[in-house]
Design a protein around this motif. Structure first.
Motif, PDB file in Angstrom:
ATOM      1  N   VAL A 130       0.847  -1.206   0.000  1.00 12.24           N
ATOM      2  CA  VAL A 130       0.000   0.000   0.000  1.00 12.24           C
ATOM      3  C   VAL A 130       0.878   1.249   0.000  1.00 12.24           C
ATOM      4  O   VAL A 130       0.620   2.218  -0.735  1.00 12.24           O
ATOM      5  CB  VAL A 130      -0.929  -0.011   1.233  1.00 12.24           C
ATOM      6  CG1 VAL A 130      -1.694   1.309   1.343  1.00 12.24           C
ATOM      7  CG2 VAL A 130      -1.899  -1.178   1.169  1.00 12.24           C
ATOM      8  N   HIS A 131       1.919   1.229   0.806  1.00 14.81           N
ATOM      9  CA  HIS A 131       2.842   2.362   0.901  1.00 14.81           C
ATOM     10  C   HIS A 131       3.515   2.627  -0.438  1.00 14.81           C
ATOM     11  O   HIS A 131       3.615   3.781  -0.884  1.00 14.81           O
ATOM     12  CB  HIS A 131       3.894   2.061   1.972  1.00 14.81           C
ATOM     13  CG  HIS A 131       4.829   3.202   2.257  1.00 14.81           C
ATOM     14  ND1 HIS A 131       5.941   3.466   1.476  1.00 14.81           N
ATOM     15  CD2 HIS A 131       4.824   4.145   3.238  1.00 14.81           C
ATOM     16  CE1 HIS A 131       6.572   4.519   1.965  1.00 14.81           C
ATOM     17  NE2 HIS A 131       5.918   4.949   3.028  1.00 14.81           N
ATOM     18  N   ALA A 132       3.966   1.572  -1.106  1.00 15.92           N
ATOM     19  CA  ALA A 132       4.644   1.728  -2.392  1.00 15.92           C
ATOM     20  C   ALA A 132       3.712   2.299  -3.447  1.00 15.92           C
ATOM     21  O   ALA A 132       4.096   3.205  -4.204  1.00 15.92           O
ATOM     22  CB  ALA A 132       5.201   0.373  -2.843  1.00 15.92           C
ATOM     23  N   ILE A 133       2.488   1.789  -3.496  1.00 17.39           N
ATOM     24  CA  ILE A 133       1.513   2.281  -4.492  1.00 17.39           C
ATOM     25  C   ILE A 133       1.233   3.765  -4.283  1.00 17.39           C
ATOM     26  O   ILE A 133       1.241   4.564  -5.230  1.00 17.39           O
ATOM     27  CB  ILE A 133       0.201   1.474  -4.402  1.00 17.39           C
ATOM     28  CG1 ILE A 133       0.438   0.026  -4.867  1.00 17.39           C
ATOM     29  CG2 ILE A 133      -0.897   2.129  -5.245  1.00 17.39           C
ATOM     30  CD1 ILE A 133      -0.731  -0.895  -4.621  1.00 17.39           C
ATOM     31  N   ALA A 134       1.016   4.150  -3.029  1.00 18.66           N
ATOM     32  CA  ALA A 134       0.707   5.551  -2.722  1.00 18.66           C
ATOM     33  C   ALA A 134       1.898   6.464  -3.007  1.00 18.66           C
ATOM     34  O   ALA A 134       1.748   7.550  -3.589  1.00 18.66           O
ATOM     35  CB  ALA A 134       0.287   5.671  -1.256  1.00 18.66           C
TER      36      ALA A 134
END
Length: 280
Positions: A130-134
């Motif tokens: 989730v962190h990488a996508i955001a």
């Protein structure tokens, strides 16, 4: 064991806590990444080597892309979310008195605790995704449409860096889990974990910098995490003071092993105490 792990994973994902914190982390990650991306091409950030400290925003490199897409981690802000969630997942069981039923259903406490650790690590890896996508969505949009620079998303090293983030987030979740087992009071455990990560690490970085103990700085957990995700030098081609270079390990996996060792000590000591303590 497999059944216990499935049970613990279900416990995590049947509450609103994990996605609520995940959403907050995603928003913060995107904003910080956008802020870092905005530094590209600014007059104050172009040219020079920042007095030997290195200027990662002078040119768009693979290392600069890694820095932007992991900006929340570098700033030691977004790692607070998996850390806090790790604390909450175990302390909430003590707070709501569900830990007794858990131990009664699976009498071997080590099986229970190992299952919880696996569930915590899986959740941490999901948070990393989730962190990488955001971060990529926020940072790449500024790089491409505002700064007109290449996003470097075609580079393997950039994706490797984001992949290493899965390991880093899993370790930070285990950090929180270990603290939660050591300190069963939920409020005290969260305050201690977040305070030590955010305040104490900043203080140590300042003290070590003032004292010029640069090589000691690489042992601080937050710096170890940054060392893991930045695998390519953002200051490529610049003259960098050897004292600055001594703040980091030569390879990301060396930093990862040290960070994992810290988390393992906390988790094992916390688990051992939990197997010894009475539960109400």
């Amino acid at each position: 064991m497999i059944g216990a792990i499935r049970s613990e994973i279900r416990k995590v994902f049947t509450t609103r806590l994990w996605w609520g914190m995940g959403l907050g982390m995603a928003v913060l990650a995107a904003l910080i990444s956008m802020g870092f991306a905005a530094l590209l091409g600014n007059a104050a950030m172009t040219g020079g080597d920042n007095n030997g400290q290195g200027n990662p925003f002078a040119n768009m490199t693979v290392g600069t892309a890694q820095l932007i897409y992991n900006a929340g981690i570098i700033q030691q802000m977004t790692i607070l979310f998996p850390l806090a969630l790790g604390v909450l997942l175990i302390t909430s069981e003590y707070r709501h008195k569900t830990i007794s039923a858990t131990f009664l259903s699976t009498p071997n406490r080590w099986v229970v605790l190992l299952s919880k650790m696996v569930a915590v690590a899986v959740t941490g890896a999901l948070y990393a995704v989730v962190h990488a996508i955001a971060s990529v969505a926020g940072g790449a949009s500024i790089i491409k449409f505002v700064k007109n620079q290449p996003t470097m998303l075609g580079e393997t090293e950039v994706w490797n860096s984001l992949g290493i983030g899965l390991i880093a987030f899993a370790i930070w979740m285990l950090f929180g889990f270990g603290v939660g087992m050591l300190i069963r009071n939920q409020i005290a455990a969260v305050l201690l974990a977040v305070g030590a990560t955010f305040v104490v690490q900043i203080a140590l970085n300042i003290i070590f910098s003032v004292k010029e103990w640069y090589s000691a700085m690489k042992w601080i957990p937050g710096n170890l995490t940054a060392n893991m995700v930045i695998t390519s030098d953002p200051t490529a081609g610049q003259t960098v003071d050897p004292a600055t270079q001594s703040q980091y390990f030569a390879h990301w996996w060396q930093a990862g092993l040290v960070l994992a060792a810290y988390a393992a000590v906390l988790a094992v000591v916390g688990a051992w105490l939990t197997t010894r303590r009475d539960v109400a």
